[in-house]
Design a protein around this motif. Sequence first.
Motif, PDB file in Angstrom:
ATOM      1  N   PRO A 104     -19.024  23.864  -1.470  1.00  0.00           N
ATOM      2  CA  PRO A 104     -19.617  25.293  -1.119  1.00  0.00           C
ATOM      3  C   PRO A 104     -18.128  26.247  -0.909  1.00  0.00           C
ATOM      4  CG  PRO A 104     -19.503  23.803   0.914  1.00  0.00           C
ATOM      5  CD  PRO A 104     -19.212  22.689  -0.559  1.00  0.00           C
ATOM      6  N   ALA A 105     -17.265  25.767  -0.676  1.00  0.00           N
ATOM      7  CA  ALA A 105     -16.145  26.696  -0.629  1.00  0.00           C
ATOM      8  C   ALA A 105     -15.293  27.065  -1.741  1.00  0.00           C
ATOM      9  CB  ALA A 105     -15.099  26.109   0.564  1.00  0.00           C
ATOM     10  N   THR A 165     -16.414  27.501   4.582  1.00  0.00           N
ATOM     11  CA  THR A 165     -17.339  28.095   3.759  1.00  0.00           C
ATOM     12  C   THR A 165     -18.184  29.164   4.569  1.00  0.00           C
ATOM     13  OG1 THR A 165     -18.855  27.878   1.981  1.00  0.00           O
ATOM     14  CG2 THR A 165     -19.331  26.467   3.919  1.00  0.00           C
ATOM     15  N   GLY A 213     -22.041  30.501   0.580  1.00  0.00           N
ATOM     16  CA  GLY A 213     -21.548  29.238  -0.432  1.00  0.00           C
ATOM     17  C   GLY A 213     -22.314  27.892   0.058  1.00  0.00           C
TER      18      GLY A 213
END
Length: 107
Positions: free
Chosen positions: A13-14, A70, A74
């Motif tokens: 997600p980052a 994140t 994200g």
Amino acid sequence: MGTWIELTNFMCPACPDKKGSDWVCAVDAGSVFINEEGIMECQSQTHTGPVINWKWNCGSDYHNGEFLQTDFEGFSFAMSQAVQLTNRAGSEWVAILLHNVGKQYGK
């Protein structure tokens, strides 16, 4: 304390590379789990905390060796790609998780 689901083939997600990974604890090398309360924990239960405080590194060059936090967008996008979580935990579990993570981010 919630239903714990192992993060396997979960998109980073980052990172814009959108690489799926089986997440492991950087310290203990054990699997990483998440529950619908938005809490993450390593298999040894030594490292635990809310999603907002967790840092990610999928091994992509984008990370430059660093673990990155994140934002809600994200994490939500990664969740939208995580069909296996819905299959294992159910759509209600995923909805509760996103609600709780949203609260962590003030959404």
